[in-house]
Design a protein around this motif. Structure first.
Motif, PDB file in Angstrom:
ATOM      1  N   VAL B 373       0.647  -1.395  -0.046  1.00  0.00           N
ATOM      2  CA  VAL B 373      -0.039  -0.003  -0.099  1.00  0.00           C
ATOM      3  C   VAL B 373       0.832   1.269  -0.044  1.00  0.00           C
ATOM      4  O   VAL B 373       0.709   1.907  -1.059  1.00  0.00           O
ATOM      5  N   VAL B 374       1.793   1.376   0.828  1.00  0.00           N
ATOM      6  CA  VAL B 374       2.574   2.596   1.062  1.00  0.00           C
ATOM      7  C   VAL B 374       3.577   2.765  -0.265  1.00  0.00           C
ATOM      8  O   VAL B 374       3.493   3.750  -0.769  1.00  0.00           O
ATOM      9  N   LEU B 375       4.200   1.624  -0.367  1.00  0.00           N
ATOM     10  CA  LEU B 375       5.070   2.127  -1.464  1.00  0.00           C
ATOM     11  C   LEU B 375       4.713   2.395  -2.819  1.00  0.00           C
ATOM     12  O   LEU B 375       5.051   3.344  -3.373  1.00  0.00           O
ATOM     13  N   PRO B 376       3.759   1.479  -3.360  1.00  0.00           N
ATOM     14  CA  PRO B 376       3.224   1.859  -4.367  1.00  0.00           C
ATOM     15  C   PRO B 376       2.395   3.432  -4.245  1.00  0.00           C
ATOM     16  O   PRO B 376       2.539   4.168  -5.301  1.00  0.00           O
ATOM     17  N   ALA B 377       1.887   3.726  -3.172  1.00  0.00           N
ATOM     18  CA  ALA B 377       1.323   5.106  -3.330  1.00  0.00           C
ATOM     19  C   ALA B 377       2.639   6.127  -3.489  1.00  0.00           C
ATOM     20  O   ALA B 377       2.520   7.314  -3.788  1.00  0.00           O
ATOM     21  N   ALA B 378       3.650   5.716  -2.699  1.00  0.00           N
ATOM     22  CA  ALA B 378       4.689   6.611  -2.719  1.00  0.00           C
ATOM     23  C   ALA B 378       5.696   6.639  -3.691  1.00  0.00           C
ATOM     24  O   ALA B 378       6.727   7.394  -3.818  1.00  0.00           O
ATOM     25  N   LEU B 379       5.475   5.580  -4.598  1.00  0.00           N
ATOM     26  CA  LEU B 379       6.586   5.348  -5.870  1.00  0.00           C
ATOM     27  C   LEU B 379       6.826   6.447  -6.676  1.00  0.00           C
ATOM     28  O   LEU B 379       8.190   6.670  -6.830  1.00  0.00           O
ATOM     29  N   PRO B 380       5.856   7.465  -7.093  1.00  0.00           N
ATOM     30  CA  PRO B 380       6.647   8.636  -7.860  1.00  0.00           C
ATOM     31  C   PRO B 380       7.553   9.322  -7.068  1.00  0.00           C
ATOM     32  O   PRO B 380       8.682   9.869  -7.552  1.00  0.00           O
ATOM     33  N   GLY B 381       7.227   9.569  -5.930  1.00  0.00           N
ATOM     34  CA  GLY B 381       8.177  10.315  -4.993  1.00  0.00           C
ATOM     35  C   GLY B 381       9.381   9.698  -4.645  1.00  0.00           C
ATOM     36  O   GLY B 381      10.497  10.244  -4.925  1.00  0.00           O
ATOM     37  N   ILE B 382       9.559   8.324  -4.582  1.00  0.00           N
ATOM     38  CA  ILE B 382      10.645   7.322  -4.544  1.00  0.00           C
ATOM     39  C   ILE B 382      11.455   7.730  -5.595  1.00  0.00           C
ATOM     40  O   ILE B 382      12.791   7.907  -5.691  1.00  0.00           O
ATOM     41  N   VAL B 383      10.668   7.431  -6.878  1.00  0.00           N
ATOM     42  CA  VAL B 383      11.361   7.397  -8.299  1.00  0.00           C
ATOM     43  C   VAL B 383      12.166   9.029  -8.437  1.00  0.00           C
ATOM     44  O   VAL B 383      13.488   8.948  -8.783  1.00  0.00           O
ATOM     45  N   LEU B 462      11.031  16.059 -11.183  1.00  0.00           N
ATOM     46  CA  LEU B 462       9.967  16.974 -10.931  1.00  0.00           C
ATOM     47  C   LEU B 462       8.612  16.702 -11.733  1.00  0.00           C
ATOM     48  O   LEU B 462       7.445  16.555 -11.163  1.00  0.00           O
ATOM     49  N   ARG B 463       9.035  16.300 -12.885  1.00  0.00           N
ATOM     50  CA  ARG B 463       7.785  15.715 -13.639  1.00  0.00           C
ATOM     51  C   ARG B 463       7.103  14.799 -13.272  1.00  0.00           C
ATOM     52  O   ARG B 463       6.025  14.438 -13.214  1.00  0.00           O
ATOM     53  N   VAL B 464       7.972  13.745 -12.589  1.00  0.00           N
ATOM     54  CA  VAL B 464       7.534  12.157 -12.406  1.00  0.00           C
ATOM     55  C   VAL B 464       6.676  12.597 -11.242  1.00  0.00           C
ATOM     56  O   VAL B 464       5.348  11.971 -11.095  1.00  0.00           O
ATOM     57  N   VAL B 465       6.801  13.464 -10.419  1.00  0.00           N
ATOM     58  CA  VAL B 465       6.180  13.729  -9.158  1.00  0.00           C
ATOM     59  C   VAL B 465       4.768  14.243  -9.582  1.00  0.00           C
ATOM     60  O   VAL B 465       3.876  14.079  -9.059  1.00  0.00           O
ATOM     61  N   GLN B 466       4.951  15.397 -10.338  1.00  0.00           N
ATOM     62  CA  GLN B 466       3.871  16.068 -10.851  1.00  0.00           C
ATOM     63  C   GLN B 466       2.752  15.140 -11.532  1.00  0.00           C
ATOM     64  O   GLN B 466       1.681  15.381 -11.476  1.00  0.00           O
ATOM     65  N   LYS B 467       3.325  14.513 -12.503  1.00  0.00           N
ATOM     66  CA  LYS B 467       2.380  13.941 -13.213  1.00  0.00           C
ATOM     67  C   LYS B 467       1.713  12.634 -12.604  1.00  0.00           C
ATOM     68  O   LYS B 467       0.599  12.195 -12.755  1.00  0.00           O
ATOM     69  N   TYR B 468       2.303  11.726 -11.844  1.00  0.00           N
ATOM     70  CA  TYR B 468       2.045  10.510 -11.190  1.00  0.00           C
ATOM     71  C   TYR B 468       1.664  10.517  -9.592  1.00  0.00           C
ATOM     72  O   TYR B 468       1.283   9.652  -8.924  1.00  0.00           O
ATOM     73  N   LYS B 469       1.759  11.840  -9.161  1.00  0.00           N
ATOM     74  CA  LYS B 469       1.220  12.071  -7.724  1.00  0.00           C
ATOM     75  C   LYS B 469      -0.200  11.895  -7.724  1.00  0.00           C
ATOM     76  O   LYS B 469      -0.988  12.292  -8.255  1.00  0.00           O
ATOM     77  N   GLU B 470      -0.507  10.947  -6.588  1.00  0.00           N
ATOM     78  CA  GLU B 470      -1.949  10.738  -6.361  1.00  0.00           C
ATOM     79  C   GLU B 470      -2.418  11.717  -5.188  1.00  0.00           C
ATOM     80  O   GLU B 470      -1.660  12.033  -4.480  1.00  0.00           O
ATOM     81  N   GLN B 471      -3.421  12.459  -5.581  1.00  0.00           N
ATOM     82  CA  GLN B 471      -4.409  13.301  -4.943  1.00  0.00           C
ATOM     83  C   GLN B 471      -5.104  12.626  -3.767  1.00  0.00           C
ATOM     84  O   GLN B 471      -5.936  11.819  -4.170  1.00  0.00           O
ATOM     85  N   TYR B 472      -4.745  12.909  -2.535  1.00  0.00           N
ATOM     86  CA  TYR B 472      -5.678  12.122  -1.489  1.00  0.00           C
ATOM     87  C   TYR B 472      -6.571  13.075  -0.911  1.00  0.00           C
ATOM     88  O   TYR B 472      -7.783  12.673  -0.283  1.00  0.00           O
ATOM     89  N   ASP B 473      -6.207  14.515  -1.017  1.00  0.00           N
ATOM     90  CA  ASP B 473      -7.241  15.222  -0.307  1.00  0.00           C
ATOM     91  C   ASP B 473      -8.538  15.601  -1.002  1.00  0.00           C
ATOM     92  O   ASP B 473      -8.624  15.787  -2.339  1.00  0.00           O
TER      93      ASP B 473
END
Lengths: 585, 473
Positions: B373-383, B462-473
């Motif tokens: 759960v956590v790692l897949p959700a955080a994947l873009p940030g980790i990449v 930066l693009r990876v984060v922007q593009k694949y970041k999941e919005q939770y709020d």
């Protein structure tokens, strides 16, 4: 995930589920310990790093000085700087070490005292004129290898008091030694061990050489590239010569190893054995269980000694592998016994600039250079960074221009530092023709490099000030500028200062961009201003790390300790500042 | 000269400020509240008018006067210098400058690089140079005094009760703030232009594709072999950067394969397992690791790690170079661990607790929750964190300069010595150098490659984060 759950509900019995649960818990524990292990490994690296630095650096903070009775009667107190101190020191050394009387021995004795001793004595006399005109015991630094020996870093001796009486045939020259018991046996065993380990070491090296030789032969035979073939041919000849040399050595060692006769010749590739008998020293050249042949290094006063009254000094490191000979060991030990050697704080290291001689090299020049550089960096990057942060956070309209600046600052923070060095070289040195190696240029380059850090930290600090402060100020009639400069900025200052100090700490440890603008120059003098050629602490560390003399290895580690000390101090101030002024709104 | 003027201007600014403030108070008389702006704004107004024009003039003067005078001196001697090439003219100019600076001393004592006739010529030129310089300085002083006085009078007459000087001063302050934030842009422009200009000059000497795709790198032979074959041919053979790129890649790869697992696992443990006490100790210690200067890591690599690796290699019968890529890579990996850790710690912490709670409610263990759960959700940030780490490793200089080799071997064997882009930049530029040789220009071409690669990595991260970041709020 969904498909696995389905199958497991259908088929799993209680037993199976229990074992599955066990497995899952086991993997849970494994995962946890993996995480803990990762942290411990990282911390282990840190500990290893610090231990290397501290272990190497501590010895350099002290230095050994030898007390010499120097005849200063001929020095004119009016003009103490004019006398020939080199001559005084030379004769003082001869007086202090009278048993080294032949030419070779005298040269060896002089080599034990630092080459800068004469200048050191001159400075001492000029500083204290009352010394002139009389005989004075003056302390001068020993040579760097003598210092390493005294600190146990080279030619480490093992001292034993054997349980046997000894008889030496003469007080000087080549002598025969006879013992009442076979105490040399243990040492002989060690010599044999050394021979066979030496042989096996040679064997591996020969195998490696053979491998690279085959490799090069293949290149020479098959490569299309003429350049490569040429260089391969060159290395083949040198490799073959090396291999042949090793082979002869190896064969000789094998013969000696297989020779079961008890008598062993101690040449320079073997451990050394010195006997301290009757006030003198005998160096053993051939050894057997109860008798030996040797050569007197320091003349004996008595030819005989009973058990417990003489000493055996073994040095396992072969004489040819160290830069401190057995004779030097004997003389320095004698000086120690006479109480002439004193180990005290290494003032040269803290007071002097760079030098090619390890015992005369100090970090003060680099510290002053770092200080000037940091002043320039601070004077430029702090106002620029804070002003930019204020504009971007408080005044900038949300438009393309500001968003470009923001993206740009973030990217600038990630540009490799060496690129800033290239910028400095092309723009500051070649275009504006500012002086090379000067703290001014170094400070400018580092200022550009730390600017993004300071801007980002200052913006965060400004953002943390609640809007109510601004609104209150505007409400009582302040202009926007007044609200920011009189109310918001003072409240954000602790955060800004913290960020600035952290940025400065980064700049203090930075090396690469300064190499580009010529701050690697070998600068002996302590710089007096921002236009003088200078070097900085990290660059000094880089330069010393490159010097082959082992004395510099300790100096480098000690300089690193000083640098880390400054960094820890700066970070501690930053943390204190944050703790003291941190406000939660 | 200019430094002195700047110091004087600072004094003038303070005096003008005080005079302006006093003047405003006199103008207002009894009723201070009748002033539109507070007295100190009038002081600032006067200070700006009396110093800023002179300040700008002195800066321009400092930047361009020397160039102007030099070209005028050279113009005067153009007949005699017509047979000189660019390098000789530069040497000549340097001599002229040295001579002019040592005018007080005997000219024959000054050490010069030229002799004989040229020396006499240089002495003649130095006289002209010195006289022009002193007259230029006199002119500057006169102009500065004039500007200060004119500005002062102009400003002084405008200190009146109804004058809205606060607006002017505040606009001026805003302008300065804008200018300061533009410095960041100027820096980028400076970097890009200096790299591109020097690189273009390099590519005039060495073809672009020979540089980027050549297999042979030995710039040291740039001069030795110049006699034999034609220069252009030779340069294109010795400036092939592929070995450097491979070396950089190899060391970066080793570094990342150490830093990524260690940093990531540490971050996971820190954020999800560690007790508060452990965290409060381990976090600052990791920050210490991050704050150690790279030159210290370089010393550690050269002194401890490289000999250790060599020793282990020899113990199992491998021949290991004393400057092996492995040693440099391992130490660089250690250096990047805290970087990877703090970035991925932020990312993992930003995964909302509700996701974890949901997973626990389904009966998952902690490690299952993290892995599925956590790692897949955080994947873009980790990449993105790993990309930034790669960019750090590629641009890192001191560790490789001290622990990696100088010879450009084209190999991917981590036990052999390789060299990297940054090492070559340092070797090409440290020490004596003339600025126009292909050797030094090559450093700028390498710098350009380095800048482009790191920039692409950062932008991509930066693009990876922007593009694949999941919005939770």
């Amino acid at each position: 995930m969904t498909d696995t759950t389905n199958t497991y509900v259908k088929t799993a019995s209680l037993e199976e589920r229990r074992s599955l649960q066990k497995k899952r818990y086991a993997s849970e524990r494994k995962f946890k310990y993996l995480g803990l292990g990762a942290i411990l490994v990282s911390l282990g690296f840190l500990v290893m790093l610090l231990m290397t630095i501290v272990g190497n650096g501590i010895p350099a903070f002290t230095y050994n000085y030898v007390k010499l009775p120097i005849d200063l009667t001929k020095v004119d107190p009016e003009k103490p700087e004019k006398a020939n101190y080199g001559k005084f020191v030379k004769s003082a050394i001869a007086d202090a070490i009278p048993y080294m009387s032949d030419r070779k021995g005298k040269r060896l004795a002089r080599g034990l005292v630092s080459g800068g001793a004469a200048i050191d004595v001159r400075n001492q006399v000029v500083g204290d004129v009352s010394m002139a005109g009389q005989n004075a015991d003056v302390e001068v630094p020993v040579s760097d290898f003598a210092d390493l020996y005294l600190k146990g870093l080279t030619a480490k001796p093992i001292l034993t008091k054997p349980d046997a009486a000894i008889k030496v045939s003469d007080v000087e020259g080549d002598v025969d030694v006879t013992l009442s018991a076979a105490v040399f046996d243990e040492f002989l065993a060690r010599v044999k061990e050394t021979i066979s380990s030496e042989a096996s070491r040679l064997n591996t090296r020969m195998a490696n050489l053979q491998l690279s030789l085959d490799n090069q032969r293949e290149i020479a035979a098959n490569s299309q590239d003429t350049l490569a073939v040429e260089s391969a041919k060159k290395s083949i000849t040198s490799l073959e010569a090396q291999l042949a040399g090793f082979k002869t050595k190896f064969d000789a060692l094998i013969v000696r190893r297989n020779n079961t006769a008890a008598r062993e010749v101690l040449d320079t590739s073997m451990p050394s054995l010195l006997l301290k008998v009757g006030g003198g020293v005998v160096k053993i050249t051939e050894v057997e269980g109860m008798s030996a042949k040797g050569e007197v290094i320091i003349p004996l006063e008595q030819k005989e000694a009973s058990a417990g009254e003489w000493q055996m000094q073994e040095i396992l490191e072969a004489e040819e592998n160290r830069k401190f000979s057995d004779k030097e060991v004997a003389v320095v030990d004698r000086l120690v016994a006479e109480g002439r050697i004193e180990n005290r704080l290494n003032t040269i290291f803290f007071k002097k600039g760079a030098s090619r001689e390890p015992e005369l090299a100090g970090i003060w020049g680099a510290v002053v250079g770092s200080f000037f550089t940091m002043i320039i960096t601070l004077a430029l990057s702090f106002p620029l960074g804070v002003a930019a942060a204020i504009y971007l956070e408080e005044f900038a309209p949300k438009n393309k221009f500001t968003s470009i600046i923001e993206v740009n600052i973030n990217n600038l923070a990630a540009v490799p530092s060496i690129v800033f060095g290239l910028l400095g070289l092309a723009v500051f040195l070649n275009f504006f023709e500012l002086p090379r190696s000067a703290p001014l240029v170094g400070g400018m380059v580092l200022a550009l490099m730390t600017l993004p850090t300071i801007i980002i930290a200052s913006r965060a600090a400004l953002k943390a000030v609640p809007p109510s402060i601004r609104e209150a100020a505007l409400g009582v009639g302040a202009s926007k500028i007044q609200a920011v400069f009189h109310h918001v900025l003072p409240l954000a200052m602790p955060g800004i200062l913290t960020g600035t100090i952290i940025g400065m700490a980064q700049a203090l440890g930075e090396t690469a961009p300064l190499l580009m603008i010529g701050m690697v120059a070998f600068v002996v003098d302590v710089p007096a201003g921002i236009f003088d050629p200078a070097t900085v602490l990290p660059v000094q560390i880089y330069m010393w790390a490159d010097f082959p003399e082992p004395g510099f290895q300790q100096k480098t580690a000690a300089a690193i300790m000083v640098l880390l000390g400054f960094l820890i101090l700066m970070n501690a101030i930053a943390v204190l500042l944050r703790k003291k002024f941190e406000r939660r709104w | 000269m200019v430094v002195m003027i700047l110091g004087i201007l600072l004094g003038v600014a303070i005096i003008a400020f005080l005079i302006g403030r006093a003047r405003a108070l006199t103008v207002a008389g009894e009723q201070i509240s009748s002033l539109h702006s507070r007295p100190s704004y009038h002081g600032g107004y006067l200070a700006i008018f009396s110093t800023v024009p002179a300040f700008i003039l002195s800066l321009l003067w400092a930047a361009f006067s020397k160039r102007f005078i030099e070209s005028s001196v050279l113009g005067n001697f153009s007949n005699q210098l017509s047979s000189f090439d660019v390098l000789q003219v530069q040497t000549f100019l340097r001599d002229v400058r040295t001579l002019a600076a040592n005018q007080a001393n005997d000219a024959s004592q000054v050490i010069l690089s030229t002799q004989g006739e040229v020396r006499e010529l240089a002495q003649e030129a130095a006289g002209l140079y010195a006289s022009q310089l002193s007259s230029a300085n006199n002119l500057l002083s006169v102009l500065v005094v004039f500007l200060v006085l004119a500005g002062f009078v102009f400003g002084y007459r405008r200190i009146k009760v109804e004058k809205r000087n606060r607006h002017f001063v505040e606009k001026f302050i805003t302008l300065i703030l804008v200018a300061c934030s533009a410095v960041a842009i100027l820096t980028t422009i400076g970097i890009v232009f200096s790299l591109i200009f020097e690189s273009i000059r390099f590519f005039q000497k060495v073809p672009f594709f020979d540089f980027l795709f050549g297999y042979h790198w030995s710039p040291q032979s740039a001069f030795e072999s110049a006699g034999g074959t034609s220069l252009a041919d030779d340069n294109s053979r010795i400036f092939g950067a592929i070995p450097l790129f491979v070396g950089t890649f190899l060391i970066t790869f080793i570094a990342i394969s150490i830093a990524a697992p260690l940093g990531l696992m540490s971050a996971i443990y820190m954020s999800d397992y560690a007790s508060l006490n452990f965290r409060s100790i381990a976090k600052p210690v990791m920050e210490i690791l991050a704050g150690i200067p790279t030159v210290v890591y370089g010393f550690f690599a050269a002194l401890t790690v490289a000999p250790a690796i060599r020793g282990w290699g020899e113990a199992i019968g491998l021949s290991v170079s004393s400057e092996s890529a492995l040693a440099a890579g391992v130490v660089m990996g250690i250096m990047i661990i805290p970087f990877v850790m703090s970035l991925s710690d932020d990312v993992i912490n930003s995964v909302p607790q509700t996701l974890r709670d949901g997973s626990y409610a389904m009966g998952a263990t902690k490690s299952e929750t993290i892995r599925r759960v956590v790692l897949p959700a955080a994947l873009p940030g980790i990449v993105s964190a790993l990309l930034l780490a790669v960019s750090r490793a590629v641009g890192e200089t001191m560790i490789v300069v001290m622990a990696a080799g100088l010879a450009a071997n084209l190999t991917i064997n981590p036990l052999e010595a390789v060299t990297t882009v940054t090492v070559q930049i340092v070797t090409l530029l440290v020490g004596d150098q003339e600025f126009d040789s292909a050797k030094t220009l090559a450093a700028f071409a390498l710098g350009l490659v380095l800048f482009v690669i790191t920039l692409c990595l950062n932008v991509f991260a930066l693009r990876v984060v922007q593009k694949y970041k999941e919005q939770y709020d």
